[in-house]
Design an enzyme around this catalytic site. Structure first.
Site, PDB file in Angstrom:
ATOM      1  N   VAL A 247      -2.093  -7.634  -3.514  1.00 43.72           N
ATOM      2  CA  VAL A 247      -1.773  -8.622  -2.478  1.00 43.72           C
ATOM      3  C   VAL A 247      -3.042  -9.402  -2.136  1.00 43.72           C
ATOM      4  O   VAL A 247      -4.119  -8.820  -1.954  1.00 43.72           O
ATOM      5  CB  VAL A 247      -1.193  -7.912  -1.230  1.00 43.72           C
TER       6      VAL A 247
ATOM      7  N   GLY B  50       0.826  -1.204   0.000  1.00 41.81           N
ATOM      8  CA  GLY B  50       0.000   0.000   0.000  1.00 41.81           C
ATOM      9  C   GLY B  50       0.858   1.250   0.000  1.00 41.81           C
ATOM     10  O   GLY B  50       1.691   1.436   0.884  1.00 41.81           O
TER      11      GLY B  50
ATOM     12  N   ALA C  55      -6.437  10.841   7.144  1.00 39.29           N
ATOM     13  CA  ALA C  55      -5.199  10.960   6.376  1.00 39.29           C
ATOM     14  C   ALA C  55      -4.046  11.437   7.251  1.00 39.29           C
ATOM     15  O   ALA C  55      -2.929  10.925   7.185  1.00 39.29           O
ATOM     16  CB  ALA C  55      -5.422  11.921   5.213  1.00 39.29           C
TER      17      ALA C  55
ATOM     18  N   ASP D 211      -5.314   3.302   8.086  1.00 42.93           N
ATOM     19  CA  ASP D 211      -6.707   2.902   8.340  1.00 42.93           C
ATOM     20  C   ASP D 211      -6.836   1.442   8.767  1.00 42.93           C
ATOM     21  O   ASP D 211      -7.819   1.071   9.404  1.00 42.93           O
ATOM     22  CB  ASP D 211      -7.544   3.100   7.058  1.00 42.93           C
TER      23      ASP D 211
ATOM     24  N   GLY E  85      -0.394   4.472  -0.005  1.00 40.16           N
ATOM     25  CA  GLY E  85      -1.283   5.599   0.283  1.00 40.16           C
ATOM     26  C   GLY E  85      -0.592   6.534   1.266  1.00 40.16           C
ATOM     27  O   GLY E  85       0.641   6.604   1.326  1.00 40.16           O
ATOM     28  N   PHE E  86      -1.385   7.213   2.072  1.00 33.37           N
ATOM     29  CA  PHE E  86      -0.828   8.191   3.010  1.00 33.37           C
ATOM     30  C   PHE E  86       0.219   7.577   3.936  1.00 33.37           C
ATOM     31  O   PHE E  86       1.256   8.172   4.193  1.00 33.37           O
ATOM     32  CB  PHE E  86      -1.952   8.800   3.859  1.00 33.37           C
TER      33      PHE E  86
ATOM     34  N   GLU F 152     -19.753  16.892   1.702  1.00 33.30           N
ATOM     35  CA  GLU F 152     -18.951  17.487   0.625  1.00 33.30           C
ATOM     36  C   GLU F 152     -19.514  17.126  -0.745  1.00 33.30           C
ATOM     37  O   GLU F 152     -19.610  17.976  -1.637  1.00 33.30           O
ATOM     38  CB  GLU F 152     -17.489  17.034   0.764  1.00 33.30           C
TER      39      GLU F 152
HETATM   40  C1  LIG Z   1     -13.891  10.481   0.051  1.00 34.91           C
HETATM   41  C2  LIG Z   1     -12.913  10.531   1.201  1.00 34.91           C
HETATM   42  C3  LIG Z   1     -12.621  11.739   1.790  1.00 34.91           C
HETATM   43  C4  LIG Z   1     -11.719  11.795   2.848  1.00 34.91           C
HETATM   44  N1  LIG Z   1     -11.447  13.013   3.384  1.00 34.91           N
HETATM   45  C5  LIG Z   1     -10.534  13.116   4.375  1.00 34.91           C
HETATM   46  C6  LIG Z   1     -10.183  14.385   4.913  1.00 34.91           C
HETATM   47  O1  LIG Z   1     -10.698  15.420   4.486  1.00 34.91           O
HETATM   48  N2  LIG Z   1      -9.251  14.423   5.887  1.00 34.91           N
HETATM   49  C7  LIG Z   1      -8.648  13.290   6.368  1.00 34.91           C
HETATM   50  O2  LIG Z   1      -7.799  13.375   7.255  1.00 34.91           O
HETATM   51  N3  LIG Z   1      -8.970  12.082   5.906  1.00 34.91           N
HETATM   52  C8  LIG Z   1      -9.898  11.959   4.915  1.00 34.91           C
HETATM   53  N4  LIG Z   1     -10.221  10.731   4.418  1.00 34.91           N
HETATM   54  C9  LIG Z   1      -9.626   9.519   5.022  1.00 34.91           C
HETATM   55  C10 LIG Z   1      -8.240   9.276   4.474  1.00 34.91           C
HETATM   56  O3  LIG Z   1      -8.241   9.331   3.076  1.00 34.91           O
HETATM   57  C11 LIG Z   1      -7.737   7.914   4.964  1.00 34.91           C
HETATM   58  O4  LIG Z   1      -7.752   7.920   6.367  1.00 34.91           O
HETATM   59  C12 LIG Z   1      -6.323   7.648   4.470  1.00 34.91           C
HETATM   60  O5  LIG Z   1      -6.308   7.565   3.063  1.00 34.91           O
HETATM   61  C13 LIG Z   1      -5.765   6.360   5.082  1.00 34.91           C
HETATM   62  O6  LIG Z   1      -4.464   6.182   4.631  1.00 34.91           O
HETATM   63  P1  LIG Z   1      -3.866   4.718   4.416  1.00 34.91           P
HETATM   64  O7  LIG Z   1      -2.462   4.909   3.988  1.00 34.91           O
HETATM   65  O8  LIG Z   1      -4.171   3.874   5.593  1.00 34.91           O
HETATM   66  O9  LIG Z   1      -4.734   4.110   3.235  1.00 34.91           O
HETATM   67  P2  LIG Z   1      -4.882   4.623   1.734  1.00 34.91           P
HETATM   68  O10 LIG Z   1      -4.484   6.038   1.585  1.00 34.91           O
HETATM   69  O11 LIG Z   1      -6.265   4.238   1.348  1.00 34.91           O
HETATM   70  O12 LIG Z   1      -3.837   3.733   0.949  1.00 34.91           O
HETATM   71  C14 LIG Z   1      -3.985   2.351   0.844  1.00 34.91           C
HETATM   72  C15 LIG Z   1      -3.199   1.886  -0.367  1.00 34.91           C
HETATM   73  O13 LIG Z   1      -3.190   0.469  -0.361  1.00 34.91           O
HETATM   74  C16 LIG Z   1      -3.432  -0.010  -1.664  1.00 34.91           C
HETATM   75  N5  LIG Z   1      -4.027  -1.339  -1.517  1.00 34.91           N
HETATM   76  C17 LIG Z   1      -5.169  -1.668  -0.893  1.00 34.91           C
HETATM   77  N6  LIG Z   1      -5.373  -2.988  -0.956  1.00 34.91           N
HETATM   78  C18 LIG Z   1      -4.333  -3.508  -1.639  1.00 34.91           C
HETATM   79  C19 LIG Z   1      -3.983  -4.822  -2.035  1.00 34.91           C
HETATM   80  N7  LIG Z   1      -4.739  -5.870  -1.733  1.00 34.91           N
HETATM   81  N8  LIG Z   1      -2.846  -4.997  -2.742  1.00 34.91           N
HETATM   82  C20 LIG Z   1      -2.053  -3.937  -3.066  1.00 34.91           C
HETATM   83  N9  LIG Z   1      -2.351  -2.672  -2.709  1.00 34.91           N
HETATM   84  C21 LIG Z   1      -3.470  -2.461  -2.002  1.00 34.91           C
HETATM   85  C22 LIG Z   1      -4.361   1.020  -2.269  1.00 34.91           C
HETATM   86  O14 LIG Z   1      -4.298   0.994  -3.690  1.00 34.91           O
HETATM   87  C23 LIG Z   1      -3.818   2.315  -1.685  1.00 34.91           C
HETATM   88  O15 LIG Z   1      -2.836   2.892  -2.508  1.00 34.91           O
HETATM   89  C24 LIG Z   1     -11.109  10.627   3.346  1.00 34.91           C
HETATM   90  C25 LIG Z   1     -11.411   9.400   2.743  1.00 34.91           C
HETATM   91  C26 LIG Z   1     -12.302   9.350   1.682  1.00 34.91           C
HETATM   92  C27 LIG Z   1     -12.616   8.036   1.042  1.00 34.91           C
END
Ligand SMILES: Cc1cc2nc3c(=O)[nH]c(=O)nc-3n(C[C@H](O)[C@H](O)[C@H](O)COP(=O)(O)OP(=O)(O)OC[C@H]3O[C@@H](n4cnc5c(N)ncnc54)[C@H](O)[C@@H]3O)c2cc1C
Length: 433
Positions: A94, A27, A333, A317, A29-30, A186
């Site tokens: 994965v 992953g 995030a 998350d 992401g953030f 939003e």
């Molecule tokens: C519409 C929306 C609005 C939001 N607004 C806000 C906001 O204003 N402020 C705020 O603080 N938070 C906000 N959030 C929440 C925030 O986006 C999440 O808390 C944050 O993205 C979590 O980060 P992460 O790195 O855990 O997961 P993510 O950023 O979701 O990254 C997970 C990564 O894992 C990858 N992945 C997942 N499963 C697999 C797999 N099986 N194999 C390979 N790769 C995989 C995905 O492709 C992704 O790149 C919002 C969320 C959404 C959906």
């Protein structure tokens, strides 16, 4: 919404002093991208696996869904973000982890061995046992979801323009948004702007301003994670721009023809889901029980490792860690990003043989949600703001947190242009249903 800061002491792991350890990060992401960036200059062999080739800024995804921004404005290729001699980026999904053999398994059939594993796979929308609603009521969680919503929205207006049947036209121009949290608020505000301002002069046979935008919330108020008066303000501000809000209203069914809410059938061709998230199936991959009340997330030690597997860490998350106020850290995030930064530094120090007792400190700079043009709400460390100032602050914070100078500049110009002209540049119908 959050306590100002949280202090945790980390527990020393058995994985120490292996400078060229194989680290697999699932992953980007953030959370995951921050771990990778912190390890760029280390001697570790780092493999970042993501099912997408980009890192996504989800907080602005709803603007892609409502034609205000383009996909490239809110996503950056992972390969452009992480570099270094030991760094490898893999596009794959994965599907399982074998902690006994220390191997990550992917959909393409490849195995990735690791010494240290970081699971940062994020979350997905929770349909509370109704996964069959997913196809009809999409939530803006991935770029594909956002583009599918944009397509449905724009197509609904196009079809309404040529529709001779009045009831069908009403259904095409009724938009139901499920969930009165920040995403629902939003999205509803942005659709209202699209229908009542941006598109209003573009169609000949329909009045887009007459579109019905319905925000449905099961609880007694909007924005339940914020102070009640901010929820009331959001309701009032949304109603002012033409959004109909329904509180204490449960969605009982979703199908191709709309929703059933508190027993009433509401005909709609576009239903958008924003009603809560659950962690991606990290617990299932590891064969561990999800944390109680953690929406599928995995309970972690203060250094984000698992009790059963000290060389496996879960962040973002997908992780469930209790803050000093006794509540779990929220799925945000800012939390995910800071967890990634913390774990990246911790691993770097451990690999170099440095023992660090530095605790994880979450710096809560506040939470905010925008309601529409010139209006937002914010809670900054217990200090509540609403209206234009909150909206300007919301804009500044989002520009600041966007990754990459190009994206910051493009989004800023887009917003200024949209604010001056009401225009939405990304109103393109692309892809297929
Ligand atoms: C519409 C929306 C609005 C939001 N607004 C806000 C906001 O204003 N402020 C705020 O603080 N938070 C906000 N959030 C929440 C925030 O986006 C999440 O808390 C944050 O993205 C979590 O980060 P992460 O790195 O855990 O997961 P993510 O950023 O979701 O990254 C997970 C990564 O894992 C990858 N992945 C997942 N499963 C697999 C797999 N099986 N194999 C390979 N790769 C995989 C995905 O492709 C992704 O790149 C919002 C969320 C959404 C959906």
């Amino acid at each position: 919404m959050l306590m100002m800061s949280a202090r945790h002491t980390y527990q020393r792991s058995s994985i120490m002093e292996i400078p060229d350890a194989r680290i697999v990060i699932v992953g980007a992401g953030f959370a995951g991208i921050e771990v990778a960036r912190a390890l760029q200059k280390s001697r570790a062999r780092v493999t970042v696996i993501d099912r997408n080739n980009y890192s996504l800024f989800q907080p602005l995804l709803y603007q892609v869904a409502t034609a205000a921004l383009s996909p490239g404005d809110v996503a950056v290729p992972i390969r452009a973000l992480v570099h270094g001699p030991g760094m490898e980026v893999v596009l794959d999904e994965v599907t399982a982890v074998d902690p006994g053999a220390s191997v990550v398994k992917t959909a393409s059939g490849r195995d990735f061995p690791y010494d240290i594993l970081v699971l940062a796979a994020g979350s997905t929308y929770n349909y509370f046992g109704h996964d069959d609603w997913r196809q009809t009521a999409i939530g803006p969680k991935t770029l594909n979801d956002a583009l599918a919503i944009r397509r449905r929205l724009l197509l609904a207006f196009e079809r309404a323009e040529t529709c001779a049947d009045e009831a069908e036209r009403r259904a095409l121009m009724t938009f139901v948004i499920v969930g009165g949290g920040p995403t629902g608020v939003e999205v509803a505000g942005a659709i209202a702007e699209l229908a009542k301002a941006s598109l209003v002069r573009d169609f000949r046979h329909i009045d887009t301003a007459s579109a019905r935008i319905l925000l449905v919330e099961a609880g007694p108020r909007l924005l339940p994670s914020f102070d009640p008066h901010l929820g009331d303000y959001a309701k009032m501000a949304l109603e002012k721009i033409g959004v109909e809000t329904r509180l204490d209203t449960r969605i009982e069914d979703v199908d191709e023809d709309g929703v059933v809410a508190n027993g009433e059938r509401i005909r709609s061709k576009v239903v958008i889901w924003g009603a809560g998230v659950k962690a991606n199936p990290v617990a299932g991959w590891l064969g561990v029980e999800p944390a109680k009340g953690g929406q599928g997330s995995v309970a972690v030690a203060p250094d984000f490792s698992l009790k059963q597997f000290p060389n496996i860490h879960v962040i973002g998350d997908a992780a469930h860690l209790i803050a000093p106020d006794g509540k779990p850290f929220p799925k945000l995030a800012a939390v995910a990003k800071q967890e990634g930064q913390y774990l990246g530094r911790l691993l770097r120090d451990r690999l170099a043989g440095r023992v660090t007792g530095r605790p994880f400190v979450y710096r809560d700079f506040g939470t905010m949600a925008t309601i529409g043009r010139s209006s937002a709400i914010a809670n900054l460390r217990g200090f509540n703001l609403k209206g234009l100032f909150a909206w300007l602050l919301w804009g500044a914070v989002h520009i600041y947190y966007l990754i990459g100078f190009r994206n910051r500049l493009v989004v800023l110009i887009n917003w200024l242009w949209a604010w001056l002209t009401y225009a939405r540049g990304a109103r393109l119908l692309t892809g297929k249903e």
